[in-house]
Write a protein that holds these residues in place. Structure first.
Motif, PDB file in Angstrom:
ATOM      1  N   ALA A   1      46.104  37.991  33.293  1.00  0.00           N
ATOM      2  CA  ALA A   1      46.063  37.766  34.982  1.00  0.00           C
ATOM      3  C   ALA A   1      47.160  38.972  36.083  1.00  0.00           C
ATOM      4  O   ALA A   1      48.066  39.602  35.479  1.00  0.00           O
ATOM      5  CB  ALA A   1      47.063  37.038  35.159  1.00  0.00           C
ATOM      6  N   GLY A   2      46.067  39.646  37.461  1.00  0.00           N
ATOM      7  CA  GLY A   2      46.608  39.943  38.070  1.00  0.00           C
ATOM      8  C   GLY A   2      46.424  41.406  37.676  1.00  0.00           C
ATOM      9  O   GLY A   2      46.477  42.560  38.487  1.00  0.00           O
ATOM     10  N   THR A   3      45.709  41.314  36.150  1.00  0.00           N
ATOM     11  CA  THR A   3      45.523  43.736  36.210  1.00  0.00           C
ATOM     12  C   THR A   3      43.974  43.646  36.722  1.00  0.00           C
ATOM     13  O   THR A   3      43.911  44.907  36.617  1.00  0.00           O
ATOM     14  CB  THR A   3      46.033  43.627  34.829  1.00  0.00           C
ATOM     15  N   ALA A   4      42.777  42.348  36.534  1.00  0.00           N
ATOM     16  CA  ALA A   4      41.434  42.987  36.163  1.00  0.00           C
ATOM     17  C   ALA A   4      41.423  42.533  38.354  1.00  0.00           C
ATOM     18  O   ALA A   4      41.517  41.344  39.110  1.00  0.00           O
ATOM     19  CB  ALA A   4      40.962  41.871  35.469  1.00  0.00           C
ATOM     20  N   PRO A   5      40.068  43.375  38.371  1.00  0.00           N
ATOM     21  CA  PRO A   5      39.516  43.050  39.694  1.00  0.00           C
ATOM     22  C   PRO A   5      39.122  41.604  39.865  1.00  0.00           C
ATOM     23  O   PRO A   5      38.433  40.647  39.665  1.00  0.00           O
ATOM     24  CB  PRO A   5      38.800  43.970  39.759  1.00  0.00           C
ATOM     25  N   PRO A   6      39.597  41.397  41.072  1.00  0.00           N
ATOM     26  CA  PRO A   6      38.677  39.187  41.876  1.00  0.00           C
ATOM     27  C   PRO A   6      37.566  40.104  41.935  1.00  0.00           C
ATOM     28  O   PRO A   6      37.005  40.781  41.518  1.00  0.00           O
ATOM     29  CB  PRO A   6      39.127  40.011  43.455  1.00  0.00           C
ATOM     30  N   VAL A   7      36.941  38.664  41.062  1.00  0.00           N
ATOM     31  CA  VAL A   7      35.730  37.955  40.781  1.00  0.00           C
ATOM     32  C   VAL A   7      34.747  38.073  42.312  1.00  0.00           C
ATOM     33  O   VAL A   7      35.482  38.172  43.385  1.00  0.00           O
ATOM     34  CB  VAL A   7      35.348  37.093  40.202  1.00  0.00           C
TER      35      VAL A   7
END
Length: 327
Positions: free
Chosen positions: A32-38
Motif C-alpha cells: 500500500a502506498g508504493t504503487a502508482p494509482p490506477v
C-alpha cells in the motif's frame, strides 16, 4: 458440485500494483502506498468517465475485468441477457468527497451553486447504477454501505438474490478511494488507505454449466455475529476440520480463536491499505484465486474469510471451497 451451489466464475481488479487476479496471490506485488494509482482511462478508455466520481470509475474498471474474465463480455457487448445479471456494490466512503463538495457549495452559494453534473454523484448508489447502465445489467441493483462487514455482506446478498431466483448472475464490487475528506474522517494518511476496486462474478451452478463456464471457487456458509470469535465458532465448530487458511479482519492477525489455532492467517490491509467496504470482496477474490491455484483436490480444505473486528458493530464470515471439494 450441487445444483444449488453459488460459484465464482470471474474476478476483476482495479488495484494499485495489481495487473490482474493472478497478482492477488503474489505477495511480491507492491505494498500500500508504493504503487502508482490506477488510471481508469488507460483500462477502459475515456468515454463516459468525464463526470464520474473516482469510485464509479474504479468500479467500472473492475466490473469490465470481471465480466470479461467470466466470459460475459465480448466484442463490446454482454453475451447473456441483461435481466439475468444483478449488481451489488459495497462502498462506505467511496463518494464522500463529492458529498462534502456539494455540502460546501450549498453553504457558500446556495442550491443554485450546485453542479447538475456533479450532484448525482452525491448519492452513494450512483456507483451501482453507473455499472448497471454502462454494461446493460438489468437485474436487481443494490448498494451496500454497512461498515466493516459491508464487503462480505454484499457477497452474501448477491448470493441470496441468486438463490431466490431474482437473477442467474450477480456482479459484486467492492470499491474505496482515498482523498482529503476520507483521510480526515478516518484519521489516516492516503498511503494507508485503499484506492481501488475488485469485482466478483457470482453465478448459479446451472447457469454456469449451461454456458460451459469454468468456476474458480464455490461459496460456502456465511455468518454474521457480534464478535470475531462467535463468527468463527459458528462457521468452524471445534469438532470439524480446520480451514486451510484464514483471511482475518484488519489488525486481527495475532488473535487465536480456539478452532483456528495454528491456521495460517493473512491480513490484506497490510498489503493494500485500509479497505473498509471493499475488504470483504477483496478477501473473497484473493481466497478464490488461492483455492484455484491448489487445483480441484477433493480433500482441499476451505478458506475462511472474516471482516469486522470486535470494536465494530459486527463480524461477518464466509467459507469458500475449491471446485470439486466436498461441502
Amino acid at each position: 458440485m450441487s445444483t444449488t451451489d453459488i460459484l465464482i466464475t470471474g474476478i476483476g481488479t482495479a488495484l494499485p500494483g495489481v495487473e490482474g487476479p493472478m497478482d492477488l496471490v503474489d505477495t511480491a506485488t507492491p505494498r500500500a502506498g508504493t504503487a502508482p494509482p490506477v488510471d481508469p482511462a488507460a483500462l477502459i478508455g475515456k468515454r463516459g468517465l468525464r463526470y464520474k466520481d473516482r469510485a464509479s470509475q474504479l468500479a467500472l474498471c473492475a466490473a469490465l475485468a470481471a465480466l470479461t474474465d467470466a466470459g460475459l463480455w465480448a466484442k463490446d457487448q454482454l453475451t447473456v441477457a441483461g435481466p439475468s445479471v444483478a449488481v451489488v456494490v459495497s462502498s462506505n466512503l467511496g463518494n464522500l468527497d463529492t458529498v462534502c463538495e456539494v455540502a460546501a457549495d450549498i453553504t457558500t452559494e446556495g442550491v443554485n451553486g450546485i453542479s447538475p453534473m456533479g450532484l448525482p454523484n452525491a448519492s452513494s448508489n450512483v456507483i451501482a447504477s453507473s455499472v448497471a447502465i454502462r454494461f446493460g445489467l438489468q437485474g436487481p441493483n443494490l448498494m451496500v454501505c454497512n461498515g466493516a462487514t459491508s464487503g462480505l455482506d454484499a457477497v452474501h446478498w448477491g448470493a441470496a438474490m441468486l438463490r431466490a431466483g431474482r437473477a442467474e448472475r450477480a456482479l459484486v464490487i467492492g470499491v474505496e478511494t482515498h482523498n482529503g475528506p476520507v483521510e480526515w474522517l478516518v484519521g489516516r494518511p492516503a498511503a494507508e488507505l485503499l484506492d481501488g476496486a475488485v469485482a466478483l462474478l457470482l453465478e448459479t451452478a446451472p447457469a454456469a454449466a449451461e454456458r460451459g463456464s469454468a468456476p474458480i471457487a464455490v461459496l460456502g456458509s456465511y455468518a454474521r455475529e457480534a464478535s470475531v470469535e462467535a463468527c468463527v465458532r459458528r462457521l468452524v465448530p471445534t469438532h470439524s476440520g480446520q480451514p486451510g487458511s484464514w483471511f482475518v479482519p484488519e489488525g486481527h492477525r495475532e488473535a487465536s480463536p480456539a478452532p483456528l489455532a495454528g491456521v495460517a492467517r493473512t491480513d490484506l490491509t497490510e498489503r493494500f491499505g485500509r479497505a473498509s467496504g471493499a475488504l470483504g470482496v477483496l478477501q473473497c477474490a484473493t481466497a478464490a484465486r488461492q483455492l484455484a491455484a491448489g487445483g480441484e483436490a477433493i480433500e482441499q480444505p476451505p478458506v475462511l474469510v472474516t471482516s469486522g473486528n470486535d470494536h465494530d458493530d459486527a463480524s461477518a464470515g464466509l467459507l469458500l471451497r475449491a471446485v470439486g471439494a466436498s461441502a
